[in-house]
Write an enzyme that holds these catalytic residues in place. Structure first.
Site, PDB file in Angstrom:
ATOM      1  CD  GLU A  96      47.647  62.765  67.527  1.00 25.54           C
ATOM      2  OE1 GLU A  96      47.369  63.868  67.045  1.00 25.54           O
ATOM      3  OE2 GLU A  96      46.794  61.996  68.021  1.00 25.54           O
ATOM      4  CG  ASP A 100      47.710  59.359  77.212  1.00 26.54           C
ATOM      5  OD1 ASP A 100      48.573  58.741  77.858  1.00 26.54           O
ATOM      6  OD2 ASP A 100      46.670  59.797  77.741  1.00 26.54           O
TER       7      ASP A 100
HETATM    8  P1  IMP Z   1      45.470  58.350  72.882  1.00 30.73           P
HETATM    9  O1  IMP Z   1      44.469  57.704  71.973  1.00 30.73           O
HETATM   10  O2  IMP Z   1      45.219  57.999  74.323  1.00 30.73           O
HETATM   11  O3  IMP Z   1      46.894  58.105  72.489  1.00 30.73           O
HETATM   12  O4  IMP Z   1      45.199  59.887  72.878  1.00 30.73           O
HETATM   13  C1  IMP Z   1      45.589  60.678  71.890  1.00 30.73           C
HETATM   14  C2  IMP Z   1      44.788  61.958  71.802  1.00 30.73           C
HETATM   15  O5  IMP Z   1      44.331  62.421  73.085  1.00 30.73           O
HETATM   16  C3  IMP Z   1      45.680  63.011  71.284  1.00 30.73           C
HETATM   17  O6  IMP Z   1      45.459  63.131  69.906  1.00 30.73           O
HETATM   18  C4  IMP Z   1      45.263  64.251  72.017  1.00 30.73           C
HETATM   19  O7  IMP Z   1      44.331  64.954  71.245  1.00 30.73           O
HETATM   20  C5  IMP Z   1      44.606  63.786  73.275  1.00 30.73           C
HETATM   21  N1  IMP Z   1      45.514  63.915  74.439  1.00 30.73           N
HETATM   22  C6  IMP Z   1      46.175  62.936  75.094  1.00 30.73           C
HETATM   23  N2  IMP Z   1      46.930  63.416  76.093  1.00 30.73           N
HETATM   24  C7  IMP Z   1      46.761  64.754  76.058  1.00 30.73           C
HETATM   25  C8  IMP Z   1      47.325  65.847  76.827  1.00 30.73           C
HETATM   26  O8  IMP Z   1      48.142  65.671  77.753  1.00 30.73           O
HETATM   27  N3  IMP Z   1      46.906  67.090  76.464  1.00 30.73           N
HETATM   28  C9  IMP Z   1      46.025  67.327  75.460  1.00 30.73           C
HETATM   29  N4  IMP Z   1      45.498  66.354  74.708  1.00 30.73           N
HETATM   30  C10 IMP Z   1      45.856  65.087  75.008  1.00 30.73           C
HETATM   31 MG    MG Z   2      44.906  64.722  68.978  1.00 32.26          MG
END
Ligand code: IMP
Ligand code: MG
Length: 172
Positions: A96, A100
């Site tokens: 991945e 986040d």
């Molecule tokens: P999560 O579900 O919040 O963990 O988000 C994960 C997805 O959000 C990742 O696969 C990224 O594609 C996108 N994402 C989260 N933070 C960032 C960032 O700082 N820059 C670019 N994409 C991000």
């Molecule tokens: Mg992603």
């Protein structure tokens, strides 16, 4: 125009991937490794990582999305493309770009478990910790940050900046 503040240089990325690849090559030397890349963001990282592995490896991709054109997760994760490889008895390493909240990875793990692989682990280019909402465990990470929206080396903001060879903090 937002500012781009350097986070990791090309050289730093290269050397961290080199160490990670060495560790993965040792950990998986007697296993049936398959990398599952998460599109679109992870394709740059995956292609560099897999070429540094010294063990046999397969590769497949899934595509998930939650952000649309925003810098905040919508929390509603859509599976846009599923796997096309049999995972039975394989050792899956999810690759991945950035974790986040962890919601995307929890959803992906649940999906992949339905194919009964032998094991599932997670490798992330960036572990961003401030907004974690799940207890998703990152087994391998290149870099940890507390906060900020990062771009470059595959990471996008509204589909832009993926082509930058280094990683930057996008300051709005
Ligand atoms: P999560 O579900 O919040 O963990 O988000 C994960 C997805 O959000 C990742 O696969 C990224 O594609 C996108 N994402 C989260 N933070 C960032 C960032 O700082 N820059 C670019 N994409 C991000
Ligand atoms: Mg992603």
């Amino acid at each position: 125009m937002p500012d781009l503040i350097p986070v990791l240089t090309e050289e730093e990325i290269r050397s961290r991937i080199e160490s990670l690849a060495k560790k993965i090559s040792v950990d998986y030397c007697d296993k049936s490794l398959i990398l599952i890349g998460v599109l679109k963001g992870a394709f740059v990282f995956l292609s560099d990582l897999m070429r540094r592995l010294t063990i046999p490896v397969e590769v497949d991709f899934v595509q998930l999305s939650s952000y649309g054109d925003s810098d905040v997760s919508s929390g509603k994760i859509k599976l846009r493309r599923g796997i096309s490889t049999d995972l039975k008895d394989k050792d899956v390493l999810i690759v991945e770009d950035i974790v986040d909240t962890g919601l995307t990875m929890s959803k992906l793990e649940a999906y992949l478990k339905t194919f009964k692989p032998k094991s599932i682990k997670l490798c992330a280019l960036i572990d961003k910790r401030q907004r974690r909402e799940t207890d998703c465990r990152i087994d391998y990470a290149c870099h940890r940050v507390e906060e900020g929206f990062l771009v470059g080396y595959g990471l996008d903001y509204a589909e832009k900046y993926r082509n930058l060879p280094a990683i930057y903090h996008l300051k709005f």
